[in-house]
Design an enzyme around this catalytic site. Structure first.
Site, mmCIF file in Angstrom:
data_model
loop_
_atom_site.group_PDB
_atom_site.id
_atom_site.type_symbol
_atom_site.label_atom_id
_atom_site.label_comp_id
_atom_site.label_asym_id
_atom_site.label_seq_id
_atom_site.Cartn_x
_atom_site.Cartn_y
_atom_site.Cartn_z
ATOM 1 N N CYS A 244 -3.361 -0.529 -7.042
ATOM 2 C CA CYS A 244 -4.655 -0.867 -7.094
ATOM 3 C C CYS A 244 -5.175 -1.473 -8.272
ATOM 4 C CB CYS A 244 -5.505 0.493 -7.029
ATOM 5 S SG CYS A 244 -7.395 0.418 -7.091
ATOM 6 N N ASN A 253 2.471 1.789 -2.418
ATOM 7 C CA ASN A 253 2.392 2.675 -1.310
ATOM 8 C C ASN A 253 3.829 3.103 -0.830
ATOM 9 O OD1 ASN A 253 0.300 0.727 -1.240
ATOM 10 N ND2 ASN A 253 -0.540 2.194 0.234
#
Length: 316
Positions: A244, A253
């Site tokens: 992010c 992820n």
């Protein structure tokens, strides 16, 4: 009250690498390269994508081609395309592009929401009402996403009640699904249990999706906890791409191939072919110009055997 449920026999995997994966990468892929990667993933059996985000190109230049990417995949059948939208303008662009669903995202912490979309939580939720009206009758589904649902890199622990309040707001908007985002890898199995049980109490009509990052190495442990609670929807990123841009220390992820490997070995159906998914990960690695953090792509499935004659014999 015991809210454990049978472990699912089938799990739905949503590929978020094209959005969450690419938004934080220094190398920006061309639309052509993105299309090639998506087609490789579709060939592997992936049927649901969070494909892009209709945000300001100045804020996230890697996703500036959102409309062009959707248009270039118009011929692909049997696949669900979703896109993040931060505001009404983004929703208008997504609607015009022809996505199947829009994802309205808000952080459970005020500080992260301010860094992410430059507004407080109440203002974000208020803006979603206008988006829901815009999409009414369009056939485009509204989904919710709650970032920093397990903890905030600026504020620390996030009250589970704050997550529940946002979930109820999504119900009022007509959403049937909500994703709990582990934005900087702060989720732990006990927190997963706490959040899911609370959601089932305060927003029982919502179907939860779990979105884990592997920042602290326990992304798949959190998946196991979700499975034990009967959760059958997970988001992952090919090769473990991700992060992010508005959260310090955020890493990738959980990798799609690592997730599918785990589920396959547990006898849980995903509809995804693991060797083909590994091939798609290899393409992602070549396009990014570096090795990606996924582990199964390096080692291969469990029964990927080596030629004993190719290995030197120990002497001594």
């Amino acid at each position: 009250m015991d809210q454990s449920q049978p472990m699912p026999s089938r799990v739905h995997v949503t590929e978020v690498g094209l959005r969450d994966g690419l938004q934080n990468e220094a190398r920006h892929l061309s639309t052509e390269d993105k299309v090639a990667l998506v087609r490789a993933l579709v060939a592997a059996g992936v049927r649901e994508f969070e494909l892009t985000s209709f945000v300001s190109p100045r804020a996230v230049p890697a996703l500036a081609d959102a409309a062009e990417l959707v248009a270039a995949l118009e011929d692909v059948q049997g696949v669900h395309w979703s896109a993040l939208v931060p505001n009404v303008r983004g929703a208008e662009r997504a609607l015009a592009a022809g996505v199947d669903s829009v994802v309205l995202f808000v952080s459970a912490s005020q500080t992260h929401n301010a860094r992410n979309v430059n507004r407080d939580i109440a203002a974000s939720l208020a803006g979603f009402t206008e988006i829901a009206r815009l999409l009414e009758g369009s056939g485009v589904e509204v989904r919710g996403a709650i970032a920093t649902a397990f903890g905030c890199p600026f504020e620390g622990d996030v009250d589970v009640a704050a997550v529940g309040d946002i979930a109820r707001a999504f119900v009022d908007l007509g959403a049937r699904r909500v994703s709990l985002g582990d934005t900087t890898g702060m989720a732990t199995p006990p927190l997963v249990t706490e959040r899911i049980r609370h959601l089932r109490e305060v927003a029982p009509s919502l179907s939860p999706t779990l979105h884990f990052h592997n920042t602290r190495g326990i992304g798949l442990a959190n998946v196991m906890q979700g499975l034990s609670l009967g959760i059958a929807r997970y988001e992952s990123s090919i090769g473990g791409l991700g992060g992010c841009p508005f959260a310090p220390g955020a890493t990738g992820n959980i990798a799609s191939e690592d997730l599918v490997y785990l589920l396959t070995e547990m006898g849980i159906d995903t509809g995804i072919d693991l060797p083909a998914l590994i091939e798609a990960s290899g393409l992602a690695s070549r396009l990014m110009g570096r090795a990606l953090p996924a582990q199964v792509s390096r080692a291969g499935p469990r029964l990927s055997l080596s030629d004993g004659d190719a290995v030197a014999t120990a002497r001594g």
